[in-house]
Design a protein around this motif. Structure first.
Motif, PDB file in Angstrom:
ATOM      1  N   ASN A 300      38.321  39.404  38.648  1.00 30.50           N
ATOM      2  CA  ASN A 300      39.544  38.668  39.157  1.00 30.50           C
ATOM      3  C   ASN A 300      40.747  39.006  38.150  1.00 30.50           C
ATOM      4  N   SER A 302      43.623  37.606  38.015  1.00 26.00           N
ATOM      5  CA  SER A 302      44.443  36.537  37.606  1.00 26.00           C
ATOM      6  C   SER A 302      43.835  35.928  36.427  1.00 26.00           C
ATOM      7  N   LYS A 303      42.622  36.146  36.013  1.00 25.42           N
ATOM      8  CA  LYS A 303      41.918  35.641  34.876  1.00 25.42           C
ATOM      9  C   LYS A 303      42.622  35.943  33.591  1.00 25.42           C
ATOM     10  N   ARG A 318      42.149  42.686  43.186  1.00 21.14           N
ATOM     11  CA  ARG A 318      42.071  41.266  43.558  1.00 21.14           C
ATOM     12  C   ARG A 318      42.656  40.505  42.649  1.00 21.14           C
ATOM     13  N   PHE A 320      43.338  36.827  43.147  1.00 19.30           N
ATOM     14  CA  PHE A 320      43.108  35.521  43.295  1.00 19.30           C
ATOM     15  C   PHE A 320      41.424  35.274  43.186  1.00 19.30           C
TER      16      PHE A 320
HETATM   17  C1  NAG Z   1      40.588  33.925  39.980  1.00 17.04           C
HETATM   18  O1  NAG Z   1      41.194  33.491  38.652  1.00 17.04           O
HETATM   19  C2  NAG Z   1      41.778  32.402  38.798  1.00 17.04           C
HETATM   20  C3  NAG Z   1      42.591  32.040  37.347  1.00 17.04           C
HETATM   21  O2  NAG Z   1      41.430  31.881  36.413  1.00 17.04           O
HETATM   22  C4  NAG Z   1      41.459  31.254  39.472  1.00 17.04           C
HETATM   23  O3  NAG Z   1      42.203  30.219  39.631  1.00 17.04           O
HETATM   24  C5  NAG Z   1      40.479  31.576  40.633  1.00 17.04           C
HETATM   25  O4  NAG Z   1      39.614  30.655  41.313  1.00 17.04           O
HETATM   26  C6  NAG Z   1      39.502  32.777  40.552  1.00 17.04           C
HETATM   27  N1  NAG Z   1      39.152  33.281  41.793  1.00 17.04           N
HETATM   28  C7  NAG Z   1      37.946  33.597  42.092  1.00 17.04           C
HETATM   29  C8  NAG Z   1      37.599  33.925  43.396  1.00 17.04           C
HETATM   30  O5  NAG Z   1      37.073  33.326  41.050  1.00 17.04           O
END
Ligand code: NAG
Length: 320
Positions: A300, A302-303, A318, A320
């Motif tokens: 992920n 976004s992390k 990815r 999200f």
């Molecule tokens: C991906 O990371 C973001 C930010 O930490 C978080 O808000 C989101 O739920 C994560 N998505 C998944 C599918 O784990």
């Protein structure tokens, strides 16, 4: 006699229609119409053999045109077949002026066939694609590029490329290589491109620091498939393709020269903030690395937003 005259008239009209250029438009001018009628009157003078003569002349000129296409297709393939047979003799390296001359026809293979007869040697490039090989054939010492794609080579031995000091590119795409000797490539002083795509490699051997492009996509590199800091000192490395393996980490550190890093369809689950950038040096920019593929991994992106700050472009993957 009237029947004969009618047949002749029919022939004349038919001939006139055929002879008329298709672009001609019909002329309804009265003067021309009258002249045509006068000409038709002459037809009834069947003693005049001019029309028959004209017919014979036309047949005489038409026949060769009809014959030509029948003759030429038979001759043309014969000529090309001869040309194809003679071509390999020109490029097999046997020419006294050829750069691969020291071995005349290149080194002997185990089967006793010269490599440049089995393969095609063109100046210093050896083309050995799709020759049903199960091992690397002995290569001429002057070889700079070697293509060994679509064979059945299963092992790369220590001596396969040894002492080929001019070698720059090796392409082993689509073989069944599962084992590579640790010393197979590391002493090649000019090696810059190594393509091992679509094999069964579990462990990438040590490579020289002269590498520009490494492609080990579609193999079986797993957790330990790439040694620690394997690419660290490759200061000319531009392209690193590691797609479709079982890698569970990004092989760091990556040289600043890197332009493309393809890691799609692996098993990478996490990334460090220092993987591409330097958290301690916020002015650091990794300007060359514009093409990072991380799609098809359970990660992920976004992390770790900080991890892409120094890059010209966010990796594909990815978010999200
Ligand atoms: C991906 O990371 C973001 C930010 O930490 C978080 O808000 C989101 O739920 C994560 N998505 C998944 C599918 O784990």
């Amino acid at each position: 006699m009237k029947v004969f005259a009618n047949v002749l008239l029919g022939l004349f009209i038919l001939e006139a229609v055929l002879a008329a250029p298709p672009t001609d438009t019909i002329n309804y001018d009265t003067d021309t119409y009258e002249v045509d009628l006068e000409d038709l009157d002459h037809l009834y003078d069947y003693g005049d053999s001019q029309i028959v003569d004209q017919g014979q002349i036309e047949i005489g000129t038409v026949l060769p045109v009809v014959n030509r296409p029948i003759v030429s297709p038979e001759q043309v393939p014969e000529e090309t077949e001869e040309a194809e047979e003679s071509t390999p003799k020109l490029i097999d390296g046997s020419s006294p002026q050829g750069p691969l001359t020291p071995g005349v026809l290149g080194p002997e293979t185990s089967g006793g066939i010269s490599t440049c007869i089995l393969c095609t040697c063109l100046i210093t490039t050896v083309y050995c694609d799709d020759r049903n090989l199960d091992s690397v054939p002995p290569l001429p010492k002057a070889t700079t590029h070697v293509y060994l794609r679509f064979n059945k080579i299963n092992k790369i031995n220590k001596n396969d490329f040894a002492h080929l000091n001019k070698l720059q590119k090796i392409d082993l795409t689509s073989n069944i290589v599962s084992e590579i000797d640790e010393d197979a490539f590391r002493s090649l002083p000019l090696l810059s491109e190594l393509i091992l795509r679509d094999n069964r490699i579990r462990q990438l051997p040590e490579l020289p620091n002269t590498m520009n492009l490494i492609d080990v996509s579609q193999n079986r590199l797993g957790r330990k498939g790439i040694k620690q800091e394997a690419f660290k000192d490759m200061n000319d490395l531009h392209h690193l393709y590691l797609t479709d393996n079982h890698l569970d980490h990004i092989p760091i550190p990556l040289p600043d020269s890197l332009q493309a890093l393809h890691l799609q369809n692996n098993n990478i689950q996490e990334m460090h903030e220092d993987t591409f950038c330097k958290m301690k040096d916020l002015s650091y920019a990794r300007r060359s690395l514009e093409d990072i593929r991380l799609d098809g991994n359970p990660i992920n992106l976004s992390k770790t937003p900080q991890a892409f700050m120094c890059l010209p472009r966010i990796p594909i993957g990815r978010l999200f």
